[in-house]
Write an enzyme that holds these catalytic residues in place. Structure first.
Site, short mmCIF file in Angstrom:
data_model
loop_
_atom_site.label_atom_id
_atom_site.label_comp_id
_atom_site.label_asym_id
_atom_site.label_seq_id
_atom_site.Cartn_x
_atom_site.Cartn_y
_atom_site.Cartn_z
N HIS A 43 -3.46 -32.27 -10.33
CA HIS A 43 -4.36 -33.28 -10.21
C HIS A 43 -4.19 -33.80 -12.15
O HIS A 43 -4.43 -33.00 -12.88
CB HIS A 43 -6.20 -32.07 -10.76
CG HIS A 43 -6.75 -33.34 -11.00
ND1 HIS A 43 -7.86 -33.32 -10.42
CD2 HIS A 43 -6.57 -35.14 -11.53
CE1 HIS A 43 -8.95 -34.53 -10.48
NE2 HIS A 43 -8.20 -35.15 -11.64
N HIS A 50 -3.92 -31.61 -19.53
CA HIS A 50 -3.30 -30.59 -18.89
C HIS A 50 -1.50 -30.44 -18.11
O HIS A 50 -0.64 -30.92 -18.74
CB HIS A 50 -4.23 -29.36 -17.71
CG HIS A 50 -4.83 -30.67 -17.15
ND1 HIS A 50 -4.64 -31.18 -16.10
CD2 HIS A 50 -6.21 -30.70 -16.88
CE1 HIS A 50 -5.78 -31.92 -15.94
NE2 HIS A 50 -7.12 -31.33 -16.03
N GLU A 70 -3.95 -34.37 -5.98
CA GLU A 70 -4.94 -35.34 -5.94
C GLU A 70 -5.46 -35.97 -7.70
O GLU A 70 -4.57 -35.41 -8.40
CB GLU A 70 -5.98 -34.04 -6.27
CG GLU A 70 -6.44 -33.22 -6.90
CD GLU A 70 -7.85 -31.79 -7.00
OE1 GLU A 70 -7.87 -31.77 -6.03
OE2 GLU A 70 -8.11 -31.07 -7.98
N HIS A 190 -13.55 -26.84 -4.86
CA HIS A 190 -14.05 -27.04 -6.24
C HIS A 190 -15.13 -25.90 -6.39
O HIS A 190 -16.26 -25.51 -6.04
CB HIS A 190 -15.04 -28.07 -6.52
CG HIS A 190 -15.58 -28.39 -7.96
ND1 HIS A 190 -16.16 -27.83 -8.59
CD2 HIS A 190 -14.53 -29.47 -8.28
CE1 HIS A 190 -16.17 -28.55 -10.06
NE2 HIS A 190 -14.86 -28.72 -9.77
#
Length: 238
Positions: A43, A50, A70, A190
């Site tokens: 992501h 990150h 994503e 999640h």
């Protein structure tokens, strides 16, 4: 079979804390594949806190399993995905300042916006998935927008699960049935963990994929990466 896609964002967060290349994000991704993961998820966010764009381009030719990117579909994200051509793109409604995803799309309000973007990715041969809450209407409008799959946002399930598993799973089963009826694929992600994953799978056995990062990487600190991946895969076996 429900596939396990490992989200490696947290590995990149650790690497970026020192500004060098330890841990090596690409090696960890390849190790995840070797240890049995059927996919890798990243992501990338605009500030590259990150996963970096360079990581995406480096990973793409090396991965042998499914690659899922994503993110929020701004111009830079769309450009990255079209150039990298992953197996799947998952659209999430995050703002650039969010620490992590905390809601699904309002697919009804954003129908035109999502339709145009999904068409662009599908024309490029990339499977599309839309991140939604466990809400039948949101699922229906994701289908109208042309999504190949939806990813159910499972934090509400994970939060309620320890107190009342039946109540926690109920809206997700309803939404998952709607997904199946509409002929779309079904993903989930999640806050899924070794504590709550098996029950989710037992109640929604037609899941195509679960994407798990934070809990899995945290468990690997204690169990080791190989054993952790096997434990998660065990939760997805009938």
């Amino acid at each position: 079979m429900t596939k396990l896609s490992v989200n490696i964002n947290k590995v990149a967060t650790l690497r970026n804390a020192r500004g060098a290349n330890t841990p090596n994000v690409v090696k960890v991704a390849l190790d995840c594949e070797q240890f049995g993961a059927e996919g890798i998820t990243v992501h990338p966010r605009p500030d590259e806190r990150h996963i970096k764009r360079a990581d995406v381009y480096e990973l793409r030719p090396l991965l042998k399993t499914e690659f899922n990117i994503e993110g929020y579909p701004d111009k830079d994200f769309i450009d990255l995905v079209l150039k990298a051509k992953p197996n799947q793109v998952t659209l999430v409604p995050d703002s650039p300042t969010q620490i992590t995803s905390n809601a699904g799309w309002d697919t009804k309000t954003n129908l035109t916006f999502l339709t145009e973007i999904l068409d662009e990715f599908k024309n490029a041969g990339i499977r599309t998935s839309v991140f939604v809450d466990a809400n039948v209407e949101m699922v229906e409008y994701a289908a109208k927008a042309g999504a190949d799959r939806v990813e159910l946002y499972t934090e509400p399930y994970a939060t309620l699960y320890p107190k009342n598993p039946e109540a926690a799973i109920a809206p997700f089963v309803e939404a998952a049935k709607a997904v199946r009826k509409l002929g779309m694929g079904l993903n989930a992600g999640h806050d899924l963990s070794l504590e709550n994953l098996r029950y989710l799978f037992e109640q929604i056995s037609w899941l195509d994929e679960v994407s798990i990062g934070h809990a899995l990487i945290s468990d690997a600190l204690y169990l080791g990466l190989e054993k952790t991946i096997q434990e998660y895969k065990n939760c997805l076996r009938k």
